[in-house]
Design an enzyme around this catalytic site. Structure first.
Site, PDB file in Angstrom:
ATOM      1  N   PRO A  88       5.327 -53.126   8.107  1.00 45.04           N
ATOM      2  CA  PRO A  88       6.264 -52.261   8.722  1.00 45.04           C
ATOM      3  C   PRO A  88       7.277 -51.330   7.696  1.00 45.04           C
ATOM      4  CG  PRO A  88       6.645 -54.555   8.714  1.00 45.04           C
ATOM      5  CD  PRO A  88       5.679 -54.625   8.341  1.00 45.04           C
ATOM      6  N   GLU A 116       5.160 -64.489   5.853  1.00 47.11           N
ATOM      7  CA  GLU A 116       6.282 -63.913   5.614  1.00 47.11           C
ATOM      8  C   GLU A 116       6.032 -62.610   4.706  1.00 47.11           C
ATOM      9  OE1 GLU A 116       8.803 -65.182   7.292  1.00 47.11           O
ATOM     10  OE2 GLU A 116       7.350 -66.404   8.044  1.00 47.11           O
ATOM     11  N   ARG A 154     -11.568 -42.062  18.108  1.00 49.84           N
ATOM     12  CA  ARG A 154     -11.853 -41.124  19.293  1.00 49.84           C
ATOM     13  C   ARG A 154     -11.573 -39.774  19.038  1.00 49.84           C
ATOM     14  NH1 ARG A 154      -7.228 -39.262  21.500  1.00 49.84           N
ATOM     15  NH2 ARG A 154      -7.882 -39.323  23.517  1.00 49.84           N
ATOM     16  N   ASP A 169      -5.326 -33.400  24.562  1.00 47.49           N
ATOM     17  CA  ASP A 169      -4.582 -34.985  24.620  1.00 47.49           C
ATOM     18  C   ASP A 169      -3.056 -34.560  24.485  1.00 47.49           C
ATOM     19  OD1 ASP A 169      -6.400 -36.772  24.335  1.00 47.49           O
ATOM     20  OD2 ASP A 169      -6.241 -36.920  22.414  1.00 47.49           O
TER      21      ASP A 169
HETATM   22  N1  ADE Z   1       2.642 -55.709  10.257  1.00 51.67           N
HETATM   23  C1  ADE Z   1       3.758 -56.196  11.082  1.00 51.67           C
HETATM   24  N2  ADE Z   1       4.365 -55.461  11.604  1.00 51.67           N
HETATM   25  C2  ADE Z   1       3.756 -54.184  11.597  1.00 51.67           C
HETATM   26  C3  ADE Z   1       3.984 -52.727  11.714  1.00 51.67           C
HETATM   27  N3  ADE Z   1       5.259 -52.372  12.541  1.00 51.67           N
HETATM   28  N4  ADE Z   1       3.132 -51.834  11.350  1.00 51.67           N
HETATM   29  C4  ADE Z   1       2.379 -52.125  10.589  1.00 51.67           C
HETATM   30  N5  ADE Z   1       1.933 -53.350  10.182  1.00 51.67           N
HETATM   31  C5  ADE Z   1       2.789 -54.487  10.766  1.00 51.67           C
END
Ligand code: ADE
Length: 250
Positions: A88, A116, A154, A169
């Site tokens: 993230p 974690e 795709r 698209d």
């Molecule tokens: N792993 C956990 N959350 C994630 C996210 N939002 N984007 C990419 N990998 C992740």
């Protein structure tokens, strides 16, 4: 395009490669899908892939050695592949990025973390790019890697039925896709716009442009202002304003 996914849950990814558009792309030899179990590269007889964090704290951290060994193994098969770590904290994935990755790469290796976190030293040498699919935290990178693979696959010529399918698209050229209908012509009092039934190709083309522009304006004003209006779009907007005026006068 070669996709390799490094994961502790190979069954998740295996099933993804075996279904729908992705499996058809694989059958047609347009893409290849490989899955590597990070646990196969653990360095002890207990198959350990995680350990407690230095400095204390809750949760387990993925160890560097199995990850490094799995990445090097994947790289041996496809040395030109770019290594993408799903996190993230990474660069935000979007349609432009999907196009860029589809055009620039012969192969992509996705590293999916669990627990974690991952030992920080993975970032030093082994990863080319960190990528996120949005500002939320999932329990692992597997779903994120599948999202990215799906949207890149795709775009590879021949994977979808026809070229048109992705040229019109949502998000292409900062405009959302126009409204689509199929049979029946009437459903619980809701009808299909007459123009789409008219058979007049030029009228249908303009109707679709208008629908796409209106949707973008209403649903994604951020995209609407991102690129300049074309001459066609200006005409459509002026006509829409006139229609709205008559609506207000009535
Ligand atoms: N792993 C956990 N959350 C994630 C996210 N939002 N984007 C990419 N990998 C992740």
């Amino acid at each position: 395009m070669d996709f390799t996914v490094l994961t502790l849950f190979p069954e998740l990814i295996g099933s993804f490669f075996e279904h729908g558009m992705i499996s058809r792309g694989i059958e047609k030899n347009l893409i290849t899908g490989h899955c590597i179990n990070i646990r196969d590269f653990s360095c002890d007889r207990h198959n350990t892939v995680d350990d407690r964090p230095y400095g204390g704290g809750s949760g387990m951290i993925m160890k560097i050695e199995p990850l490094q060994a799995a990445i090097l193994h994947a790289k041996k098969r496809t040395p030109e592949s770019q290594v993408i770590l799903m996190t993230p904290q990474g660069n935000k994935f979007n349609q432009d990025k999907a196009h860029e990755l589809a055009v620039k790469n012969k192969g992509l290796i996705f590293v999916c973390g669990r627990y974690e976190g991952i030992d920080e030293r993975i970032y030093n040498r082994l990863v080319d790019e960190e990528m996120s699919i949005g500002d939320y935290v999932m329990t692992g990178g597997e779903l994120a890697s599948m999202v990215i693979i799906d949207s890149i696959a795709r775009l590879i010529p021949g994977v979808l039925g026809s070229l048109e399918s992705f040229q019109s698209d949502s998000f292409t050229g900062d405009r959302l896709e126009y409204a689509q209908y199929t049979r029946p012509e009437e459903f619980e009092g809701l009808t299909v716009p007459d123009t789409l039934l008219s058979g007049n190709h030029e009228k249908i083309r303009l109707w679709r442009k208008k629908s796409s522009l209106q949707r973008t304006f209403l649903k994604r004003p951020d995209l609407f202002i991102k690129s300049e209006l074309t001459t066609d779009e200006k005409k459509i907007l002026k006509q829409w304003c006139r229609e709205l005026e008559t609506f207000v006068r009535e």
